[in-house]
Write a protein that holds these residues in place. Structure first.
Motif, PDB file in Angstrom:
ATOM      1  N   LEU A 217     144.552  43.519  13.279  1.00 16.41           N
ATOM      2  CA  LEU A 217     145.527  43.751  13.083  1.00 16.41           C
ATOM      3  C   LEU A 217     145.667  42.999  12.020  1.00 16.41           C
ATOM      4  N   HIS A 218     145.050  42.449  10.895  1.00 15.79           N
ATOM      5  CA  HIS A 218     145.032  42.496   9.520  1.00 15.79           C
ATOM      6  C   HIS A 218     146.375  41.013   9.299  1.00 15.79           C
ATOM      7  N   LEU A 219     146.064  40.484  10.104  1.00 11.21           N
ATOM      8  CA  LEU A 219     147.531  39.232  10.386  1.00 11.21           C
ATOM      9  C   LEU A 219     146.366  38.088   9.274  1.00 11.21           C
ATOM     10  N   PRO A 220     147.138  37.342   8.827  1.00 13.04           N
ATOM     11  CA  PRO A 220     147.461  36.163   7.490  1.00 13.04           C
ATOM     12  C   PRO A 220     147.160  34.870   7.809  1.00 13.04           C
ATOM     13  N   GLN A 221     146.094  33.530   8.186  1.00 11.00           N
ATOM     14  CA  GLN A 221     145.612  32.456   8.392  1.00 11.00           C
ATOM     15  C   GLN A 221     146.342  33.204  10.039  1.00 11.00           C
ATOM     16  N   PRO A 222     145.445  33.452  11.089  1.00 11.55           N
ATOM     17  CA  PRO A 222     145.940  33.260  12.176  1.00 11.55           C
ATOM     18  C   PRO A 222     144.893  32.501  13.238  1.00 11.55           C
ATOM     19  N   PHE A 223     145.959  31.214  12.461  1.00 11.79           N
ATOM     20  CA  PHE A 223     145.098  29.964  13.156  1.00 11.79           C
ATOM     21  C   PHE A 223     145.640  30.230  14.944  1.00 11.79           C
ATOM     22  N   LEU A 224     146.947  30.481  15.064  1.00 11.92           N
ATOM     23  CA  LEU A 224     147.337  30.527  16.768  1.00 11.92           C
ATOM     24  C   LEU A 224     146.485  31.533  17.214  1.00 11.92           C
ATOM     25  N   ALA A 225     146.158  32.192  17.221  1.00  9.85           N
ATOM     26  CA  ALA A 225     145.600  33.509  18.377  1.00  9.85           C
ATOM     27  C   ALA A 225     143.630  32.678  18.953  1.00  9.85           C
ATOM     28  N   PRO A 226     143.040  32.000  18.306  1.00 10.87           N
ATOM     29  CA  PRO A 226     142.068  31.301  18.832  1.00 10.87           C
ATOM     30  C   PRO A 226     142.002  30.384  19.399  1.00 10.87           C
ATOM     31  N   TYR A 227     143.330  29.790  18.888  1.00 13.04           N
ATOM     32  CA  TYR A 227     143.765  27.958  19.429  1.00 13.04           C
ATOM     33  C   TYR A 227     144.495  28.635  21.064  1.00 13.04           C
ATOM     34  N   ALA A 228     145.337  29.440  21.055  1.00  9.53           N
ATOM     35  CA  ALA A 228     145.812  29.825  21.925  1.00  9.53           C
ATOM     36  C   ALA A 228     144.705  30.729  22.873  1.00  9.53           C
ATOM     37  N   ALA A 229     143.689  31.386  22.845  1.00 14.34           N
ATOM     38  CA  ALA A 229     142.338  31.398  23.813  1.00 14.34           C
ATOM     39  C   ALA A 229     141.962  30.538  24.033  1.00 14.34           C
ATOM     40  N   VAL A 230     141.376  29.385  23.074  1.00 17.92           N
ATOM     41  CA  VAL A 230     140.539  28.831  23.978  1.00 17.92           C
ATOM     42  C   VAL A 230     141.543  27.733  24.870  1.00 17.92           C
TER      43      VAL A 230
ATOM     44  N   GLY B  27     157.198  36.415  12.181  1.00 26.15           N
ATOM     45  CA  GLY B  27     156.730  37.326  13.747  1.00 26.15           C
ATOM     46  C   GLY B  27     155.452  37.218  13.840  1.00 26.15           C
ATOM     47  N   ASP B  28     154.310  37.409  12.853  1.00 23.50           N
ATOM     48  CA  ASP B  28     152.993  37.127  12.570  1.00 23.50           C
ATOM     49  C   ASP B  28     153.075  36.216  13.779  1.00 23.50           C
ATOM     50  N   ARG B  29     153.152  34.995  14.064  1.00 23.20           N
ATOM     51  CA  ARG B  29     153.260  33.530  14.524  1.00 23.20           C
ATOM     52  C   ARG B  29     153.173  33.679  15.961  1.00 23.20           C
ATOM     53  N   LEU B  30     153.853  34.486  16.265  1.00 28.02           N
ATOM     54  CA  LEU B  30     154.449  34.783  16.988  1.00 28.02           C
ATOM     55  C   LEU B  30     153.452  35.733  18.082  1.00 28.02           C
TER      56      LEU B  30
END
Length: 376
Positions: A63-76, A161-164
């Motif tokens: 998806l080439h999202l910039p600074q996708p820190f929320l994705a791994p956080y939510a997954a963990v 929108g990227d954060r969501l």
């Protein structure tokens, strides 16, 4: 025979050593060899690692999202203790993060000063996060809003929108991993809880039996009360184990496996149901034994006490049998002794009212124990 005994002793020593080995190597050996807490922690940690890595790679490489820190956080954080909690947490997580992003967007649009916007977002976000529907994820309403304001992206709709998207993506991956890859079950907790509770209740009944049988002042009534409190703690732990195990089976693809613990649940619930009657019996014995320290058990009469003591001894054996799933429970002797005591209550008028009263206060909870065991 000597060789077999030596081999058995060697095996017990090895098991005891491994059980008390607190080193990382010993912990890992137990996790690989024995199903239980260690293996579950190891599997859940590996699953959380897999979910975080997959979320990061998908967010950055696909998806080439910039600074996708929320994705791994939510997954963990959504590789939860049960599948049900993962699904519930997914809704709460997306809702709380989405609310935080929306709050930051509103504050960034109407408040030109970043520090003031940050304060408003944190304050309002923490208030909104206390709504019970957010559960444990409520704190992230304020935290997400704070991060968005701090990074200066509150006025950029695309980045919002990227954060969501990152949050929803990471949460979905965490839920999928926890649901599809060895979803956690807790059946072994039921077996362990049943063993501990059955042993504690049987020991308490044996103690009461010995106390009634002796015609001398009790040495340690406070110790008896302490044992009762320990048993009560085991009951609460058993109730918690039943609740967690039943929740673990909800929406679980492996709920039909032996590890789900369905065959251990009924015996454990039977043992839990014994506690009210057992606590009544304990109170009756303590009151009767402690009424006159110089002459305990002034009533009932010694022969009736002997039958009561035998009944409690046989009840202790029945309780231990219930704790083992599938083991037959013999109650014939318990029924015979109970019938003898109840007949004594009705017919032995020469005992006098005090003696019959003392006998009745201990016979009634014993009757409740037998009935509970019969309904197991």
């Amino acid at each position: 025979m000597l060789r077999l005994t030596a081999a058995a002793g060697s095996t017990e020593t090895t098991d005891e050593t491994e059980r008390h080995d607190r080193t990382p190597v010993g912990w890992l050996a137990r996790a690989l060899r024995v199903p239980g807490r260690e293996r579950r922690v190891l599997v859940q940690s590996a699953k959380a690692t897999l979910a975080a890595t997959a979320a990061w790679l998908l967010a950055t490489l696909v998806l080439h999202l910039p600074q996708p820190f929320l994705a791994p956080y939510a997954a963990v954080f959504l590789v939860e203790a049960t599948v049900y909690r993962s699904l519930r947490g997914w809704i709460q997580q997306v809702g709380s993060v989405g609310s935080g992003v929306l709050l930051a967007a509103v504050a960034g649009h109407f408040i030109p000063w970043q520090a003031v916007a940050l304060a408003a977002v944190v304050f309002l976000g923490l208030l909104a996060g206390s709504w019970r529907r957010f559960g444990d994820s409520g704190v992230w309403v304020g935290v997400t809003g704070m991060l968005v304001i701090s990074y200066g992206t509150a006025r950029e709709p695309v980045l919002l929108g990227d954060r969501l998207l990152e949050t929803a993506l990471g949460a979905a991956i965490g839920v999928a991993v926890n649901t599809l890859i060895f979803p956690p079950l807790y059946g072994e907790r039921l077996a362990a809880a049943a063993g501990r509770l059955g042993k504690a209740q049987a020991a308490l009944l044996e103690t009461l039996s010995d106390l009634i049988r002796r015609d001398e002042p009790p040495e340690d009534l406070d110790g008896l009360q302490s044992a009762a409190q320990d048993t009560r703690s085991q009951v609460l732990a058993a109730e918690e184990a039943v609740g967690l195990t039943r929740e673990g089976r909800m929406l679980n693809l492996r709920r039909g496996r032996p590890a789900a613990g369905t065959h251990h649940e009924r015996p454990l619930r039977t043992l839990i149901g014994l506690w009210p009657a057992l606590s009544q019996l304990l109170a009756a014995v303590r009151t009767t034994a402690g009424s006159r320290p110089d002459h305990p058990f002034e009533y009932p009469w010694p022969d009736a006490r002997e039958a009561l003591a035998d009944l409690m001894h046989h009840l202790a054996g029945a309780v231990q049998a219930v704790a083992v799933a599938g083991r037959p429970v013999e109650l014939d002797e318990c029924r015979a002794l109970l019938e003898k005591l109840e007949k004594r209550l009705v017919t032995a008028e020469e005992d006098g009212v005090p003696a019959r009263l003392g006998l009745g206060t201990m016979t009634l909870p014993a009757r409740l124990l037998v009935e509970q065991l019969e309904k197991r």
